[in-house]
Design a protein around this motif. Sequence first.
Motif, PDB file in Angstrom:
ATOM      1  N   ASP A 348      30.787  48.381  45.137  1.00 11.48           N
ATOM      2  CA  ASP A 348      30.729  47.754  46.455  1.00 11.48           C
ATOM      3  C   ASP A 348      31.274  46.335  46.433  1.00 11.48           C
ATOM      4  O   ASP A 348      31.912  45.878  47.386  1.00 11.48           O
ATOM      5  N   PHE A 349      30.996  45.576  45.354  1.00 15.38           N
ATOM      6  CA  PHE A 349      31.462  44.175  45.308  1.00 15.38           C
ATOM      7  C   PHE A 349      32.867  44.055  44.721  1.00 15.38           C
ATOM      8  O   PHE A 349      33.366  42.948  44.507  1.00 15.38           O
ATOM      9  N   GLY A 350      33.497  45.192  44.435  1.00 16.02           N
ATOM     10  CA  GLY A 350      34.910  45.188  44.088  1.00 16.02           C
ATOM     11  C   GLY A 350      35.260  44.794  42.670  1.00 16.02           C
ATOM     12  O   GLY A 350      36.444  44.754  42.320  1.00 16.02           O
ATOM     13  N   LYS A 351      34.288  44.463  41.842  1.00 13.40           N
ATOM     14  CA  LYS A 351      34.558  44.040  40.473  1.00 13.40           C
ATOM     15  C   LYS A 351      34.560  45.236  39.517  1.00 13.40           C
ATOM     16  O   LYS A 351      33.949  46.269  39.775  1.00 13.40           O
ATOM     17  N   THR A 352      35.257  45.070  38.401  1.00 14.66           N
ATOM     18  CA  THR A 352      35.231  46.072  37.334  1.00 14.66           C
ATOM     19  C   THR A 352      34.476  45.501  36.136  1.00 14.66           C
ATOM     20  O   THR A 352      34.405  44.287  35.944  1.00 14.66           O
ATOM     21  N   ILE A 353      33.963  46.406  35.326  1.00 15.52           N
ATOM     22  CA  ILE A 353      33.151  46.006  34.180  1.00 15.52           C
ATOM     23  C   ILE A 353      33.755  46.604  32.915  1.00 15.52           C
ATOM     24  O   ILE A 353      34.240  47.744  32.915  1.00 15.52           O
ATOM     25  N   THR A 354      33.693  45.840  31.823  1.00 14.21           N
ATOM     26  CA  THR A 354      34.066  46.340  30.503  1.00 14.21           C
ATOM     27  C   THR A 354      32.784  46.689  29.755  1.00 14.21           C
ATOM     28  O   THR A 354      31.908  45.830  29.565  1.00 14.21           O
ATOM     29  N   HIS A 355      32.676  47.958  29.358  1.00 10.43           N
ATOM     30  CA  HIS A 355      31.474  48.448  28.683  1.00 10.43           C
ATOM     31  C   HIS A 355      31.729  48.461  27.173  1.00 10.43           C
ATOM     32  O   HIS A 355      32.649  49.137  26.694  1.00 10.43           O
ATOM     33  N   ILE A 356      30.949  47.702  26.431  1.00 10.57           N
ATOM     34  CA  ILE A 356      31.073  47.644  24.982  1.00 10.57           C
ATOM     35  C   ILE A 356      30.116  48.672  24.362  1.00 10.57           C
ATOM     36  O   ILE A 356      28.905  48.647  24.628  1.00 10.57           O
ATOM     37  N   VAL A 357      30.655  49.583  23.563  1.00  7.03           N
ATOM     38  CA  VAL A 357      29.816  50.597  22.912  1.00  7.03           C
ATOM     39  C   VAL A 357      29.755  50.266  21.429  1.00  7.03           C
ATOM     40  O   VAL A 357      30.742  50.427  20.688  1.00  7.03           O
ATOM     41  N   ALA A 358      28.604  49.784  20.994  1.00  8.37           N
ATOM     42  CA  ALA A 358      28.383  49.427  19.587  1.00  8.37           C
ATOM     43  C   ALA A 358      26.889  49.264  19.394  1.00  8.37           C
ATOM     44  O   ALA A 358      26.147  48.987  20.342  1.00  8.37           O
ATOM     45  N   LYS A 359      26.444  49.463  18.173  1.00 13.43           N
ATOM     46  CA  LYS A 359      25.018  49.306  17.891  1.00 13.43           C
ATOM     47  C   LYS A 359      24.567  47.868  18.129  1.00 13.43           C
ATOM     48  O   LYS A 359      23.503  47.601  18.669  1.00 13.43           O
ATOM     49  N   ASP A 368      38.773  38.272  22.462  1.00 14.66           N
ATOM     50  CA  ASP A 368      40.088  38.414  23.093  1.00 14.66           C
ATOM     51  C   ASP A 368      40.008  38.698  24.579  1.00 14.66           C
ATOM     52  O   ASP A 368      41.040  38.832  25.248  1.00 14.66           O
ATOM     53  N   LEU A 369      38.799  38.802  25.117  1.00 15.30           N
ATOM     54  CA  LEU A 369      38.644  39.072  26.543  1.00 15.30           C
ATOM     55  C   LEU A 369      38.683  37.768  27.328  1.00 15.30           C
ATOM     56  O   LEU A 369      38.300  36.706  26.831  1.00 15.30           O
ATOM     57  N   SER A 370      39.127  37.861  28.556  1.00 16.99           N
ATOM     58  CA  SER A 370      39.182  36.661  29.390  1.00 16.99           C
ATOM     59  C   SER A 370      37.768  36.210  29.748  1.00 16.99           C
ATOM     60  O   SER A 370      36.819  37.005  29.721  1.00 16.99           O
ATOM     61  N   SER A 371      37.643  34.961  30.100  1.00 15.21           N
ATOM     62  CA  SER A 371      36.320  34.359  30.325  1.00 15.21           C
ATOM     63  C   SER A 371      35.620  34.929  31.552  1.00 15.21           C
ATOM     64  O   SER A 371      34.389  34.839  31.660  1.00 15.21           O
ATOM     65  N   ASP A 372      36.374  35.492  32.487  1.00 15.25           N
ATOM     66  CA  ASP A 372      35.732  36.021  33.696  1.00 15.25           C
ATOM     67  C   ASP A 372      35.452  37.530  33.606  1.00 15.25           C
ATOM     68  O   ASP A 372      35.098  38.157  34.598  1.00 15.25           O
ATOM     69  N   THR A 373      35.579  38.108  32.396  1.00 16.11           N
ATOM     70  CA  THR A 373      35.312  39.539  32.227  1.00 16.11           C
ATOM     71  C   THR A 373      33.821  39.815  32.322  1.00 16.11           C
ATOM     72  O   THR A 373      33.003  39.155  31.669  1.00 16.11           O
ATOM     73  N   GLY A 391      38.111  52.007  37.635  1.00 12.46           N
ATOM     74  CA  GLY A 391      38.659  50.725  37.223  1.00 12.46           C
ATOM     75  C   GLY A 391      38.000  50.153  35.998  1.00 12.46           C
ATOM     76  O   GLY A 391      38.519  49.199  35.389  1.00 12.46           O
ATOM     77  N   ASP A 392      36.863  50.698  35.579  1.00 13.95           N
ATOM     78  CA  ASP A 392      36.152  50.186  34.407  1.00 13.95           C
ATOM     79  C   ASP A 392      36.861  50.578  33.116  1.00 13.95           C
ATOM     80  O   ASP A 392      37.666  51.519  33.071  1.00 13.95           O
ATOM     81  N   THR A 393      36.516  49.852  32.051  1.00 16.95           N
ATOM     82  CA  THR A 393      37.031  50.133  30.710  1.00 16.95           C
ATOM     83  C   THR A 393      35.862  50.301  29.755  1.00 16.95           C
ATOM     84  O   THR A 393      34.901  49.512  29.794  1.00 16.95           O
ATOM     85  N   VAL A 394      35.942  51.327  28.928  1.00 14.32           N
ATOM     86  CA  VAL A 394      34.925  51.550  27.896  1.00 14.32           C
ATOM     87  C   VAL A 394      35.565  51.253  26.550  1.00 14.32           C
ATOM     88  O   VAL A 394      36.561  51.886  26.172  1.00 14.32           O
ATOM     89  N   VAL A 395      35.014  50.276  25.841  1.00  8.48           N
ATOM     90  CA  VAL A 395      35.552  49.865  24.546  1.00  8.48           C
ATOM     91  C   VAL A 395      34.596  50.347  23.458  1.00  8.48           C
ATOM     92  O   VAL A 395      33.412  49.988  23.460  1.00  8.48           O
TER      93      VAL A 395
END
Length: 624
Positions: A348-359, A368-373, A391-395
């Motif tokens: 709804d607020f139009g933003k995307t999220i980067t999901h970090i998958v790690a223990k 290496d990600l931008s400061s506004d991620t 639009g999201d990214t799963v890392v």
Amino acid sequence: MASGPRPAAPDDSVRTTSPGRRGDKVVSAPTGDPAAAAGSLKRTASPAEGPGEGPREEDEEPLLSEPEEDDAEARPLPPVCGSPMRGMWRDEKVALYCDEVLRGCNAEDADDAMTKYLSEKLKLKDKWLGVWKTNPELFFMKYEEASIPFVGILVEVTCKPCPSSSSCFNVTVSIAEPFSSNIANIPRNLVNEILEELEHNVPLLEVYPVEGQDSDLHDIALALEVVRFFYDFLWRDWDDEESCENYAALIEERINLWCDIQDGTIPGPIAQRFKKTLEKYKNKRVELVEYQSNIKEDPSAAEAVECWKKYYEIVMLCGLLKMWEDLRLRVHGPFFPRILRRRKGKRDFGKTITHIVAKVMTTDMVKDLSSDTLLQQHDDLDLALDSCYSGDTVVIFPGEYQAVNLALLTDDIIIKGIGKREEIMITSEPSHDSFVVSKADNVKLMHLSLIQQGTVDGIVVVESGHMTLENCILKCEGTGVCVLTGAALTITDSEITGAQGAGVELYPGSMAILERNEIHHCNNLRTSDISKSTLGGVNMKVLPTPKLKMTNNHIYSNNGYGVSILQPTEQFFIVAEEALNKGAASGDKKDDNTISKVMQNLNLEMNNNKIEANLKGDIRIVTN
């Protein structure tokens, strides 16, 4: 095997006339003792003369002691020979049926092959002890199926089988001593009378050799189990009605299907669907035969319509079973529910999220990600996928993961590994039907290893929309990558191996771009059926025409062809890739313009591919 609990049938709940007639009066069983209430026996009013032994030469010695009193309670059954096939490996079963028993025969000759095999084994010993296991309906008017699965009687077997179908083999039996049964108080004279009505002939496949006899009996026990298994699990009623290029290959596929069910390769719920379909098919066949046998004269219009209804229901069930016997058809048949999840779309607020998958997440992972991620950390890949919007990214960082939600991809996301692709391993969940399935407009998987374990669907299935696989390793166990009608796929710098069907299969009306990939060791099926042997690296079905562009791929060491194209023309021929570039083909008919026309009509573009060392050949165009 031991006889297990022995239900006792009540002596005061019996029939007073000979078995097999209608309208006999039945007294219900008393309700006090659960074992005694198991059933209502059929019983004659007076014992038959003597103990009811079958015909026997006077100078022959009995195998066991003298007969007991008629009213003596039956002793427990002795253990029968264990299951000789239970410890056999899949390849051993295939070799036994395909190479030893059937030996390349046609379906219509399978009965004769079974008869010959069994007859040879029965020559080892003409008299032996066995347990006759028969339908309780032969002895009981009413009974509970759970409490009395069969009636077992210890018998002496005389092997003089008739030269008929092995499934209909009959042998001569007589009650053996001591009188033994899994029903404690079954009357001996009832067993006697029923055997006399049967003329002491019972189906051989209902008799199980008893343990403790000589080694020849173990060979006979194995032969009987081989034949039982064939008619119970491998034979289909339609086999001798249809032509089959290689019946042994078809039997092998059915053995593989049975083994896949037994070892859990096919998930339990799906296996149950198959078993129920097979059981329903058999029951419907019996219903039709019984219905037809009850029509004494020319059928009425209503009876004819009913026969046709039953027949077409059998035909439909037959079609479903055939899908199961072909792995590629089984994958996309009606047994597999497709994605039902709705697309979420954007937040709804139009933003995307980067999901970090790690223990554990460290600052080094996100430097290496931008400061506004916007970030979310998960230690479970399933949770990360469930939290995604378009639009999201799963890392994903190195480790081994499982995710049921990979089979429910509906939103446009990127799933990528960080590090060496060999170290980011995603394995399938064996109890589920599918591994990776997408209906999204645009999904991308990057730098991952997908390892298929147990699922029978394609390792990756693109149902609709577009999927990109970049720098991935796909270790298949079932079928390979499947692109369904209307869907599109791009694969670059990836490796596909181990598929039982084609490495990449393009359904009619699909699109694919393959660049700089390795496709090898696919089509691991032993069959000479043309529709299957053409598979290997890439398989195209061309109504309506799919589109394929292949550049700089290495397709090698496949058990079928490197590339196979199924098209509706009157010709089929085999060509090498260099012949494609020259516009010439080798095969049944030479035509310099044919290949270039096919490529143009199919929108097939091939440049600088290396296709070699494929078992059947490099490229094949096959009439559909």
